[in-house]
Design a protein around this motif. Structure first.
Motif, PDB file in Angstrom:
ATOM      1  N   ILE A 187     -73.486  57.910 -58.146  1.00 29.48           N
ATOM      2  CA  ILE A 187     -74.028  58.256 -59.468  1.00 29.48           C
ATOM      3  C   ILE A 187     -74.089  59.764 -59.648  1.00 29.48           C
ATOM      4  CG2 ILE A 187     -76.105  58.173 -60.903  1.00 29.48           C
ATOM      5  CD1 ILE A 187     -76.654  55.391 -59.710  1.00 29.48           C
ATOM      6  N   VAL A 188     -74.618  60.471 -58.638  1.00 33.84           N
ATOM      7  CA  VAL A 188     -74.741  61.922 -58.733  1.00 33.84           C
ATOM      8  C   VAL A 188     -73.374  62.572 -58.901  1.00 33.84           C
ATOM      9  CG1 VAL A 188     -75.404  64.009 -57.470  1.00 33.84           C
ATOM     10  CG2 VAL A 188     -76.934  62.030 -57.493  1.00 33.84           C
ATOM     11  N   GLY A 189     -72.384  62.053 -58.193  1.00 25.66           N
ATOM     12  CA  GLY A 189     -71.037  62.603 -58.306  1.00 25.66           C
ATOM     13  C   GLY A 189     -70.450  62.460 -59.699  1.00 25.66           C
ATOM     14  N   ARG A 190     -70.911  61.468 -60.456  1.00 28.65           N
ATOM     15  CA  ARG A 190     -70.360  61.211 -61.791  1.00 28.65           C
ATOM     16  C   ARG A 190     -71.125  61.926 -62.903  1.00 28.65           C
ATOM     17  NH1 ARG A 190     -69.753  54.717 -61.787  1.00 28.65           N
ATOM     18  NH2 ARG A 190     -68.867  55.088 -63.859  1.00 28.65           N
ATOM     19  N   VAL A 191     -72.381  62.317 -62.637  1.00 36.65           N
ATOM     20  CA  VAL A 191     -73.176  62.879 -63.744  1.00 36.65           C
ATOM     21  C   VAL A 191     -73.592  64.333 -63.532  1.00 36.65           C
ATOM     22  CG1 VAL A 191     -74.078  60.588 -64.316  1.00 36.65           C
ATOM     23  CG2 VAL A 191     -75.424  62.101 -62.828  1.00 36.65           C
ATOM     24  N   VAL A 192     -73.425  64.870 -62.324  1.00 37.18           N
ATOM     25  CA  VAL A 192     -73.900  66.227 -62.041  1.00 37.18           C
ATOM     26  C   VAL A 192     -72.726  67.168 -61.847  1.00 37.18           C
ATOM     27  CG1 VAL A 192     -75.209  67.684 -60.450  1.00 37.18           C
ATOM     28  CG2 VAL A 192     -76.053  65.394 -61.009  1.00 37.18           C
TER      29      VAL A 192
ATOM     30  N   VAL B 255     -87.386  59.986 -66.111  1.00 35.44           N
ATOM     31  CA  VAL B 255     -87.644  61.315 -66.680  1.00 35.44           C
ATOM     32  C   VAL B 255     -87.093  62.355 -65.725  1.00 35.44           C
ATOM     33  CG1 VAL B 255     -89.412  62.991 -67.285  1.00 35.44           C
ATOM     34  CG2 VAL B 255     -89.672  60.620 -68.010  1.00 35.44           C
ATOM     35  N   LEU B 256     -86.151  63.152 -66.215  1.00 34.45           N
ATOM     36  CA  LEU B 256     -85.621  64.283 -65.453  1.00 34.45           C
ATOM     37  C   LEU B 256     -86.491  65.496 -65.767  1.00 34.45           C
ATOM     38  CD1 LEU B 256     -81.803  63.821 -66.170  1.00 34.45           C
ATOM     39  CD2 LEU B 256     -83.041  63.124 -64.125  1.00 34.45           C
ATOM     40  N   ASN B 257     -87.376  65.818 -64.851  1.00 33.75           N
ATOM     41  CA  ASN B 257     -88.292  66.940 -65.060  1.00 33.75           C
ATOM     42  C   ASN B 257     -87.671  68.226 -64.526  1.00 33.75           C
ATOM     43  OD1 ASN B 257     -90.649  68.213 -65.841  1.00 33.75           O
ATOM     44  ND2 ASN B 257     -91.771  67.683 -63.990  1.00 33.75           N
ATOM     45  N   LEU B 258     -88.250  69.357 -64.900  1.00 29.57           N
ATOM     46  CA  LEU B 258     -87.801  70.681 -64.454  1.00 29.57           C
ATOM     47  C   LEU B 258     -86.356  70.967 -64.895  1.00 29.57           C
ATOM     48  CD1 LEU B 258     -89.233  70.383 -60.827  1.00 29.57           C
ATOM     49  CD2 LEU B 258     -90.254  71.646 -62.712  1.00 29.57           C
ATOM     50  N   MET B 259     -85.994  70.493 -66.079  1.00 26.33           N
ATOM     51  CA  MET B 259     -84.628  70.703 -66.563  1.00 26.33           C
ATOM     52  C   MET B 259     -84.337  72.177 -66.816  1.00 26.33           C
ATOM     53  SD  MET B 259     -82.578  68.146 -66.671  1.00 26.33           S
ATOM     54  CE  MET B 259     -81.335  68.676 -67.855  1.00 26.33           C
ATOM     55  N   ASP B 260     -85.368  72.954 -67.200  1.00 24.61           N
ATOM     56  CA  ASP B 260     -85.139  74.381 -67.412  1.00 24.61           C
ATOM     57  C   ASP B 260     -84.741  75.064 -66.113  1.00 24.61           C
ATOM     58  OD1 ASP B 260     -87.622  73.836 -66.396  1.00 24.61           O
ATOM     59  OD2 ASP B 260     -88.712  75.260 -67.648  1.00 24.61           O
ATOM     60  N   GLU B 261     -85.363  74.659 -64.993  1.00 27.02           N
ATOM     61  CA  GLU B 261     -84.994  75.228 -63.697  1.00 27.02           C
ATOM     62  C   GLU B 261     -83.589  74.788 -63.292  1.00 27.02           C
ATOM     63  OE1 GLU B 261     -87.764  74.716 -60.555  1.00 27.02           O
ATOM     64  OE2 GLU B 261     -89.500  75.369 -61.736  1.00 27.02           O
ATOM     65  N   ALA B 262     -83.250  73.545 -63.579  1.00 22.16           N
ATOM     66  CA  ALA B 262     -81.907  73.067 -63.249  1.00 22.16           C
ATOM     67  C   ALA B 262     -80.850  73.878 -63.991  1.00 22.16           C
ATOM     68  CB  ALA B 262     -81.789  71.582 -63.596  1.00 22.16           C
ATOM     69  N   GLU B 263     -81.088  74.123 -65.274  1.00 21.39           N
ATOM     70  CA  GLU B 263     -80.129  74.904 -66.058  1.00 21.39           C
ATOM     71  C   GLU B 263     -80.028  76.330 -65.536  1.00 21.39           C
ATOM     72  OE1 GLU B 263     -81.675  74.481 -69.961  1.00 21.39           O
ATOM     73  OE2 GLU B 263     -81.113  72.366 -70.148  1.00 21.39           O
ATOM     74  N   ALA B 264     -81.174  76.920 -65.159  1.00 20.33           N
ATOM     75  CA  ALA B 264     -81.160  78.284 -64.640  1.00 20.33           C
ATOM     76  C   ALA B 264     -80.393  78.376 -63.324  1.00 20.33           C
ATOM     77  CB  ALA B 264     -82.593  78.777 -64.446  1.00 20.33           C
ATOM     78  N   ARG B 265     -80.341  77.278 -62.571  1.00 19.09           N
ATOM     79  CA  ARG B 265     -79.628  77.268 -61.295  1.00 19.09           C
ATOM     80  C   ARG B 265     -78.205  76.727 -61.423  1.00 19.09           C
ATOM     81  NH1 ARG B 265     -83.858  74.602 -57.152  1.00 19.09           N
ATOM     82  NH2 ARG B 265     -82.113  74.949 -55.731  1.00 19.09           N
ATOM     83  N   GLY B 266     -77.745  76.586 -62.666  1.00 23.21           N
ATOM     84  CA  GLY B 266     -76.362  76.179 -62.884  1.00 23.21           C
ATOM     85  C   GLY B 266     -76.103  74.705 -62.678  1.00 23.21           C
ATOM     86  N   ILE B 267     -77.120  73.863 -62.817  1.00 23.22           N
ATOM     87  CA  ILE B 267     -76.964  72.422 -62.641  1.00 23.22           C
ATOM     88  C   ILE B 267     -76.909  71.764 -64.016  1.00 23.22           C
ATOM     89  CG2 ILE B 267     -78.011  70.316 -61.702  1.00 23.22           C
ATOM     90  CD1 ILE B 267     -79.402  72.089 -59.625  1.00 23.22           C
ATOM     91  N   GLU B 268     -75.823  71.051 -64.295  1.00 28.36           N
ATOM     92  CA  GLU B 268     -75.662  70.339 -65.556  1.00 28.36           C
ATOM     93  C   GLU B 268     -75.677  68.842 -65.275  1.00 28.36           C
ATOM     94  OE1 GLU B 268     -72.054  71.694 -67.247  1.00 28.36           O
ATOM     95  OE2 GLU B 268     -72.795  73.716 -67.714  1.00 28.36           O
ATOM     96  N   ILE B 269     -76.462  68.095 -66.038  1.00 27.32           N
ATOM     97  CA  ILE B 269     -76.578  66.653 -65.843  1.00 27.32           C
ATOM     98  C   ILE B 269     -76.184  65.958 -67.135  1.00 27.32           C
ATOM     99  CG2 ILE B 269     -78.137  64.736 -65.289  1.00 27.32           C
ATOM    100  CD1 ILE B 269     -79.843  66.689 -63.708  1.00 27.32           C
ATOM    101  N   ASP B 270     -75.256  65.025 -67.042  1.00 25.98           N
ATOM    102  CA  ASP B 270     -74.826  64.230 -68.192  1.00 25.98           C
ATOM    103  C   ASP B 270     -75.862  63.125 -68.404  1.00 25.98           C
ATOM    104  OD1 ASP B 270     -73.613  62.583 -70.048  1.00 25.98           O
ATOM    105  OD2 ASP B 270     -71.596  62.808 -69.198  1.00 25.98           O
ATOM    106  N   VAL B 271     -76.854  63.420 -69.219  1.00 24.33           N
ATOM    107  CA  VAL B 271     -77.980  62.490 -69.393  1.00 24.33           C
ATOM    108  C   VAL B 271     -77.544  61.162 -70.009  1.00 24.33           C
ATOM    109  CG1 VAL B 271     -80.234  62.170 -70.499  1.00 24.33           C
ATOM    110  CG2 VAL B 271     -79.637  64.383 -69.491  1.00 24.33           C
ATOM    111  N   PRO B 272     -76.739  61.140 -71.091  1.00 21.95           N
ATOM    112  CA  PRO B 272     -76.305  59.842 -71.645  1.00 21.95           C
ATOM    113  C   PRO B 272     -75.544  58.992 -70.624  1.00 21.95           C
ATOM    114  CG  PRO B 272     -75.892  61.607 -73.209  1.00 21.95           C
ATOM    115  CD  PRO B 272     -76.272  62.264 -71.929  1.00 21.95           C
ATOM    116  N   GLN B 273     -74.671  59.622 -69.840  1.00 17.04           N
ATOM    117  CA  GLN B 273     -73.922  58.879 -68.833  1.00 17.04           C
ATOM    118  C   GLN B 273     -74.852  58.308 -67.763  1.00 17.04           C
ATOM    119  OE1 GLN B 273     -71.171  57.623 -68.493  1.00 17.04           O
ATOM    120  NE2 GLN B 273     -70.279  57.763 -66.420  1.00 17.04           N
ATOM    121  N   LEU B 274     -75.847  59.090 -67.347  1.00 16.90           N
ATOM    122  CA  LEU B 274     -76.811  58.606 -66.355  1.00 16.90           C
ATOM    123  C   LEU B 274     -77.586  57.411 -66.906  1.00 16.90           C
ATOM    124  CD1 LEU B 274     -78.218  58.945 -63.620  1.00 16.90           C
ATOM    125  CD2 LEU B 274     -79.754  60.612 -64.686  1.00 16.90           C
TER     126      LEU B 274
END
Length: 652
Positions: free
Chosen positions: A196-201, A117-136
């Motif tokens: 992994i982080v380099g490929r999905v973030v 579970v990737l929690n705090l996704m709203d904060e991640a988006e507000a800080r300009g962090i995009e995560i490719d959830v299907p790829q992860l």
């Protein structure tokens, strides 16, 4: 409702939002218990899934890894591999995927059916962090869901995923997977995390000026501690300013209940037990619940906003000066609620000497059980004066008791780290969570949980002790002195002198109490405590508080009722200042006696539950006995200095 069909463990690092997710899933269907075989607190709750099926959710302690270098990490690993988890929800902070994914990989390597579970996704988006959830999800081989426990976003999908059991799918194609493999080597594990982080973030540049500006002030070497002390002072001012109306209301409610009982229950031992024993004891302690709620509110608020981590960073310098790591701050902070979870929290510390030193000083922190004692004595004897229009003398007195415990703890730590627990100090690396608006639902669930635990104790330990104390203070009955006074009271009543009869009845009640088993115990220890300004009744209270510190309040209430108060409608706070010595006519309890007693309670080691936990955590009786002798000796000497010094200055 049916019994939960399976158990799902929530695992994550501190500050990952794990507990907020637990609160969102379980709501009010929570309970607090202990893990089998150890007295460490765990939270469990029931979650109703979309199909109507119930599952039990277990919130495991926060941990950074499953490498069992500390007892806490070992416990989490054992819980995942044992009966505490049929499935696992691994929670990571989406804004810190690079730091927290290693723990998730370790969880997957255990072979337990799991999801991420990737929690705090709203904060991640507000800080300009995009995560490719299907790829992860494809890279990990397990379902990955993006949620925000704060707003509730994604929680519907999470419940649907949890509803699928082992390997089932739903309309979203989400199912529990099983991570395979052996335990992960840290070096290989972090390389895998980096890959992994380099490929999905992906990160978009976002200014972080507000956090930087706040940290520059709140963690400043000078301004930071000043703000922290000011905040603590505000907390203790609020405890008195805001809680008094609710406390008075509860006090009045319990007194009205007692009056109703006297009007409806026939006089005799049963009425005395129920009203003078149980109700007087439990009611007096429960009346302090509003102050505890305010204390828990401020602690939960500081944790939710992210300020607590800054406070720990500030205290690292103080901890270092006495030979402790900064990590010791959090167990000590937990001890302000209760020393038991504070001592258990030392399990996160790697070095044995650091851990032992922290365990030794944790009981010096003024726990919530001491707060009712402080509140009673301050409310009864400290004038309600204010300075500068807003600083209350009562609030400052309460703050001084907490500071006394802290100073004593630091002094003891400084000594033991240079003598019996000599050794190098471990280095602490702090992870600063982002500043967040408090999650009010989580804050109030925390207050509710802690207050219910307090009431549960009031309904068990305090009731049991009140019953025992009532019996000790009531029997043996029929002492000649009591009989003579009772006969005189009856004669006065027969002669129409009702006022004289009432006075003689109160004297008879006092004589009965003095000659009871409790009175005999109090008089036996009175020579030891008289130099501190304490009479035999306070001695009985101190002995009874060994079961739990707040029992001191119920003891005084029970003994006051049995002795015969001039006005039964008065609260204990109103009665104590009116107590007079029958020989001299002078007040028995004065402000100087009250301060002396508070100092004793601030430093004494009285709680037997804490003794038992210290024995278990140190695996020896040597350290608990050392704590008992040290703390109670310090309490006696400090109280003696306060009382005798005050008398020498003409204060009492």
């Amino acid at each position: 409702m049916s019994k939960p069909s399976e158990r799902i463990a929530i695992v994550g690092s501190p500050n990952s939002g794990k507990s907020s997710l637990f609160n969102r899933l379980t709501g009010l269907r929570q309970k607090v218990a202990n893990y089998p075989g150890v007295t460490v607190e765990k939270r469990a709750g029931t979650c109703v899934l979309p199909s109507g099926k119930q599952v039990e959710i277990v919130d495991l302690p926060g941990t950074y890894s499953l490498n069992p270098r500390s007892p806490d990490e070992a416990l989490v690993l054992e819980a995942i591999q044992g009966p505490d988890a049929h499935r696992v929800v691994a929670v990571v902070d989406a804004t810190r995927l690079d730091r927290q994914l290693f723990l998730a990989l370790q969880i997957l390597a255990t072979g337990r059916p799991a999801m991420l579970v990737l929690n705090l996704m709203d904060e991640a988006e507000a800080r300009g962090i995009e995560i490719d959830v299907p790829q992860l999800s494809r890279l990990l081989g397990v379902p990955v869901l993006a949620v925000s426990a704060k707003s509730g976003k994604g929680m519907k999908q999470l419940r649907e995923a949890m509803d699928n059991g082992h390997g089932g799918t739903n309309g979203h194609g989400i199912a529990f997977g099983t991570g395979g493999g052996a335990a992960i080597d840290p070096v290989d594990g972090y390389r895998e995390v980096e890959s992994i982080v380099g490929r999905v973030v992906r990160r978009r540049a976002k200014p972080d000026g507000l956090r930087g500006n706040l940290d520059a002030v709140l963690t400043h070497r000078v301004l930071g501690p000043v703000i922290f002390i000011a905040l603590m002072a505000t907390v203790f001012q609020g405890i008195y300013a805001w809680a008094t109306p609710a406390m008075d209301l509860l006090d009045a409610g319990f007194r009205a209940l007692a009056e109703l009982g006297r009007a409806t229950i026939p006089a005799g031992p049963i009425r005395s037990l129920l009203l003078d024993g149980v109700l007087a004891g439990v009611g007096t302690v429960a009346a302090f619940l509003p102050q505890l709620a305010i204390l828990f509110f401020f602690i939960a608020l500081m944790e939710d906003t992210g300020y607590m981590a800054r406070a720990a960073f500030l205290m690292d310098r103080v901890m270092a000066s006495v030979g402790l790591p900064g990590r010791a701050f959090l167990p000590l902070l937990s001890s302000f609620a209760c020393a038991i979870p504070g001592i258990m929290a030392t399990r996160t510390m790697d070095r044995r000497n650091d851990r032992l030193a922290t365990i030794l000083i944790a009981p010096f922190m003024s726990c919530s059980a001491r707060l009712p004692v402080y509140a009673l004595l301050i409310g009864a004897f400290i004038p309600d004066r204010h300075f500068l229009g807003f600083l209350s003398l009562r609030g400052l007195t309460l703050l001084s008791m907490y500071l006394l415990g802290i100073v004593a703890a630091l002094a003891v730590a400084w000594i033991v780290r240079r003598t019996v627990l000599r050794g190098p100090r471990s280095v602490t690396v702090f992870e600063m969570p982002p500043y967040r608006m408090p999650q009010w639902r989580s804050v109030f669930l925390t207050i509710r949980e802690r207050c219910l635990l307090f009431l549960e104790q009031a309904g068990t330990v305090i009731v049991a002790v009140s019953i025992v104390l009532w019996a000790l203070a009531t029997y043996p009955s029929g002492h000649p002195e009591t009989k003579a006074l009772t006969a005189r009271a009856e004669a006065a009543a027969a002669a129409g002198d009702e006022a004289g009869a009432d006075a003689l009845r109160r004297e008879a009640s006092g004589a009965a109490l003095r000659n009871s088993f409790a009175g005999q115990l109090g008089h036996a220890i009175e020579p030891l405590i008289a130099p501190l300004g304490f009479d035999w009744k306070l001695g009985v209270g101190i002995v009874s508080s060994i079961a739990a510190r707040e029992v001191m309040i119920s003891t005084m209430a029970t003994m006051n009722n049995l002795e015969g108060a001039a006005d039964p409608s008065e609260s204990l706070r109103e009665r104590l200042p009116k107590e007079r010595d029958p020989v001299t006519g002078l007040p028995v309890y004065t402000p100087l006696v009250a301060v002396s007693l508070m100092v004793f309670f601030a430093l004494a080691f009285q709680c037997m539950s804490t003794v038992a936990v210290a024995r278990r955590e140190t695996n020896s009786w040597r350290w608990p006995i050392f704590m008992l002798v040290l703390m109670n000796g310090m309490a006696w000497v400090a109280s003696l200095a306060v009382y005798q010094g005050g008398k020498a200055l003409g204060w009492g």
